[in-house]
Design a protein around this motif. Structure first.
Motif, PDB file in Angstrom:
ATOM      1  N   GLU A 210       0.892  -1.097  -0.142  1.00  0.00           N
ATOM      2  CA  GLU A 210       0.179  -0.050   0.114  1.00  0.00           C
ATOM      3  C   GLU A 210       0.782   1.375  -0.033  1.00  0.00           C
ATOM      4  OE1 GLU A 210      -2.726   0.120   3.131  1.00  0.00           O
ATOM      5  OE2 GLU A 210      -3.908  -1.788   2.589  1.00  0.00           O
ATOM      6  N   SER A 211       0.278   2.367  -0.619  1.00  0.00           N
ATOM      7  CA  SER A 211       1.125   3.678  -0.750  1.00  0.00           C
ATOM      8  C   SER A 211       1.178   4.000   0.636  1.00  0.00           C
ATOM      9  CB  SER A 211       0.373   4.705  -1.706  1.00  0.00           C
ATOM     10  OG  SER A 211       0.456   4.086  -3.138  1.00  0.00           O
ATOM     11  N   THR A 212       2.409   4.399   1.140  1.00  0.00           N
ATOM     12  CA  THR A 212       2.450   5.278   2.424  1.00  0.00           C
ATOM     13  C   THR A 212       3.813   6.268   2.415  1.00  0.00           C
ATOM     14  OG1 THR A 212       2.688   4.749   4.869  1.00  0.00           O
ATOM     15  CG2 THR A 212       4.079   3.327   3.336  1.00  0.00           C
ATOM     16  N   ILE A 219       6.258   4.769  -0.424  1.00  0.00           N
ATOM     17  CA  ILE A 219       5.752   3.442  -1.260  1.00  0.00           C
ATOM     18  C   ILE A 219       4.696   4.216  -2.133  1.00  0.00           C
ATOM     19  CG2 ILE A 219       4.669   1.366  -1.585  1.00  0.00           C
ATOM     20  CD1 ILE A 219       5.917   0.627   1.334  1.00  0.00           C
ATOM     21  N   LYS A 220       5.059   4.194  -3.451  1.00  0.00           N
ATOM     22  CA  LYS A 220       3.984   4.942  -4.289  1.00  0.00           C
ATOM     23  C   LYS A 220       4.119   3.815  -5.619  1.00  0.00           C
ATOM     24  CE  LYS A 220       1.609   8.060  -6.364  1.00  0.00           C
ATOM     25  NZ  LYS A 220       0.169   8.494  -5.889  1.00  0.00           N
ATOM     26  N   ASP A 221       2.770   3.495  -5.992  1.00  0.00           N
ATOM     27  CA  ASP A 221       2.766   2.576  -7.219  1.00  0.00           C
ATOM     28  C   ASP A 221       3.496   0.914  -6.974  1.00  0.00           C
ATOM     29  OD1 ASP A 221       0.932   4.067  -8.478  1.00  0.00           O
ATOM     30  OD2 ASP A 221       2.778   5.408  -9.331  1.00  0.00           O
ATOM     31  N   ILE A 223       6.520   0.857  -5.652  1.00  0.00           N
ATOM     32  CA  ILE A 223       7.976   1.005  -5.602  1.00  0.00           C
ATOM     33  C   ILE A 223       8.269   1.723  -4.180  1.00  0.00           C
ATOM     34  CG2 ILE A 223       9.836   2.064  -6.757  1.00  0.00           C
ATOM     35  CD1 ILE A 223       7.799   2.406  -9.184  1.00  0.00           C
ATOM     36  N   VAL A 224       9.360   1.099  -3.707  1.00  0.00           N
ATOM     37  CA  VAL A 224       9.944   1.507  -2.199  1.00  0.00           C
ATOM     38  C   VAL A 224      10.805   2.734  -2.626  1.00  0.00           C
ATOM     39  CG1 VAL A 224      11.055   1.057  -0.147  1.00  0.00           C
ATOM     40  CG2 VAL A 224       9.153  -0.329  -1.148  1.00  0.00           C
ATOM     41  N   VAL A 225      10.566   3.955  -2.064  1.00  0.00           N
ATOM     42  CA  VAL A 225      11.771   4.827  -2.199  1.00  0.00           C
ATOM     43  C   VAL A 225      12.213   5.243  -0.992  1.00  0.00           C
ATOM     44  CG1 VAL A 225      12.306   7.117  -3.189  1.00  0.00           C
ATOM     45  CG2 VAL A 225      10.301   5.709  -4.221  1.00  0.00           C
ATOM     46  N   PHE A 226      13.622   5.085  -0.668  1.00  0.00           N
ATOM     47  CA  PHE A 226      14.285   5.338   0.520  1.00  0.00           C
ATOM     48  C   PHE A 226      14.664   6.527   0.071  1.00  0.00           C
ATOM     49  CE2 PHE A 226      15.039   0.587   1.170  1.00  0.00           C
ATOM     50  CZ  PHE A 226      14.309   0.711   2.554  1.00  0.00           C
ATOM     51  N   LYS A 227      14.379   7.509   1.153  1.00  0.00           N
ATOM     52  CA  LYS A 227      14.598   9.120   1.128  1.00  0.00           C
ATOM     53  C   LYS A 227      16.240   9.414   1.295  1.00  0.00           C
ATOM     54  CE  LYS A 227       9.864  10.029   2.371  1.00  0.00           C
ATOM     55  NZ  LYS A 227       9.164  10.930   3.399  1.00  0.00           N
ATOM     56  N   LYS A 228      16.552  10.543   0.695  1.00  0.00           N
ATOM     57  CA  LYS A 228      18.028  10.986   0.754  1.00  0.00           C
ATOM     58  C   LYS A 228      18.560  10.867   2.216  1.00  0.00           C
ATOM     59  CE  LYS A 228      21.085  14.261  -1.121  1.00  0.00           C
ATOM     60  NZ  LYS A 228      21.256  15.381  -1.951  1.00  0.00           N
ATOM     61  N   ASP A 234      19.576  -2.800  10.904  1.00  0.00           N
ATOM     62  CA  ASP A 234      19.800  -4.253  10.651  1.00  0.00           C
ATOM     63  C   ASP A 234      18.362  -4.915  10.779  1.00  0.00           C
ATOM     64  OD1 ASP A 234      22.493  -3.738  10.311  1.00  0.00           O
ATOM     65  OD2 ASP A 234      23.079  -4.698  12.326  1.00  0.00           O
ATOM     66  N   ASN A 235      18.084  -5.799   9.740  1.00  0.00           N
ATOM     67  CA  ASN A 235      17.171  -6.773   9.793  1.00  0.00           C
ATOM     68  C   ASN A 235      15.887  -5.931   9.585  1.00  0.00           C
ATOM     69  OD1 ASN A 235      18.643  -8.913  10.748  1.00  0.00           O
ATOM     70  ND2 ASN A 235      18.786  -7.900  12.720  1.00  0.00           N
ATOM     71  N   TYR A 236      15.667  -4.910   9.047  1.00  0.00           N
ATOM     72  CA  TYR A 236      14.452  -4.205   8.616  1.00  0.00           C
ATOM     73  C   TYR A 236      13.825  -4.823   7.543  1.00  0.00           C
ATOM     74  CZ  TYR A 236      11.695   0.063   8.496  1.00  0.00           C
ATOM     75  OH  TYR A 236      10.617   1.019   8.352  1.00  0.00           O
ATOM     76  N   THR A 237      12.764  -5.032   7.607  1.00  0.00           N
ATOM     77  CA  THR A 237      11.912  -5.575   6.358  1.00  0.00           C
ATOM     78  C   THR A 237      10.588  -4.964   6.171  1.00  0.00           C
ATOM     79  OG1 THR A 237      12.374  -7.747   7.560  1.00  0.00           O
ATOM     80  CG2 THR A 237      10.493  -7.777   6.228  1.00  0.00           C
ATOM     81  N   ILE A 238      10.314  -4.819   4.687  1.00  0.00           N
ATOM     82  CA  ILE A 238       9.319  -4.501   4.095  1.00  0.00           C
ATOM     83  C   ILE A 238       8.855  -5.577   3.067  1.00  0.00           C
ATOM     84  CG2 ILE A 238       8.204  -2.705   2.596  1.00  0.00           C
ATOM     85  CD1 ILE A 238      10.211  -0.699   3.720  1.00  0.00           C
TER      86      ILE A 238
END
Length: 239
Positions: A210-212, A219-221, A223-228, A234-238
């Motif tokens: 879902e977009s957030t 998250i858009k369409d 696609i995950v976008v990590f910001k600048k 460690d161990n982060y999950t999406i």
């Protein structure tokens, strides 16, 4: 609308392109432009300047049939960049007739260790120990750790290198190093500049998400976008 269709080339028709639109590129005689701009209510080219000149001034238009795509949203921006990894991309960087000139950075060559690379573009100055990089673009000064898999991603890289002292201090303080850590899986993702992604991070972008948006990523369409400059532990999950 059918009555908006234009007389386009066979090549454009084969690509389903039947409509013409302004690319927003204009060439004016300077004296004429100054004259037109004297009207304080004349500010916008598409809405005022061009329409007012039609029938009153000599105007020529030219149909552009080269590569063009809209990158006004995340999905189209992502697809335009990933499309460069195709065997014969629509926008060909390796073309003697249409050369692409970029500012030289004078960075060292990229180096790799036990990395399988498939259909990917790798910029200069990278240190890559990843397990696999597939259909991805890796930007300048990127650092990717051992065992990591990158698929269908645009990793923008870093604006600078960490020196050895800084890296040792980060390790001592249990902070993330610049770049992408070890044993990660990252798919369908844009990683903006100067991000610090820890070890064993699992990111599986896709339409199921879902977009957030939050301070670390959006998250858009799908696609995950990590910001600048984002710092991902460690161990982060999406997924």
């Amino acid at each position: 609308m059918a009555d908006w269709k234009s007389d386009v080339s066979d090549q454009m028709k084969s690509e389903g392109k039947h409509y013409l639109a302004s690319m927003g590129i204009y060439i004016f005689n300077r004296k004429l432009l100054v004259e037109i701009m004297k009207n304080p209510n004349t500010k916008d080219f598409g809405k005022e300047i061009i329409p007012q000149a039609v029938g009153n001034k000599k105007i020529l238009s030219y149909q552009y049939e080269g590569y063009w795509t809209d990158i006004g949203n995340i999905d189209s921006f992502f697809e335009a960049n990933i499309g460069l990894t195709d065997d014969l991309p629509q926008f060909n960087l390796f073309d003697n007739e249409n050369k692409i000139y970029t500012r030289p950075r004078l960075l060292p060559p990229s180096k790799f260790h036990k990395t399988i690379i498939e259909k990917s573009l790798i910029s200069e100055g990278c240190i890559i120990n990843a397990k696999e990089i597939k259909r991805s673009i890796i930007g300048i000064r990127s650092r990717i750790g051992e065992g990591t898999v990158i698929q269908n991603c645009y990793v923008m890289g870093n604006d600078f290198y960490q020196n050895i002292d800084d890296m040792n201090e980060d390790v001592k303080e249990n902070r993330q190093l610049m770049g992408i850590g070890k044993n990660c899986f990252i798919s369908n993702t844009i990683v903006d500049k100067n991000c610090r992604i820890g070890n064993n991070v699992y990111i599986n972008g896709g339409k199921h998400l879902e977009s957030t948006s939050n301070e670390l990523y959006a998250i858009k369409d799908g696609i995950v976008v990590f910001k600048k400059g984002a710092i991902i532990p460690d161990n982060y999950t999406i997924q």
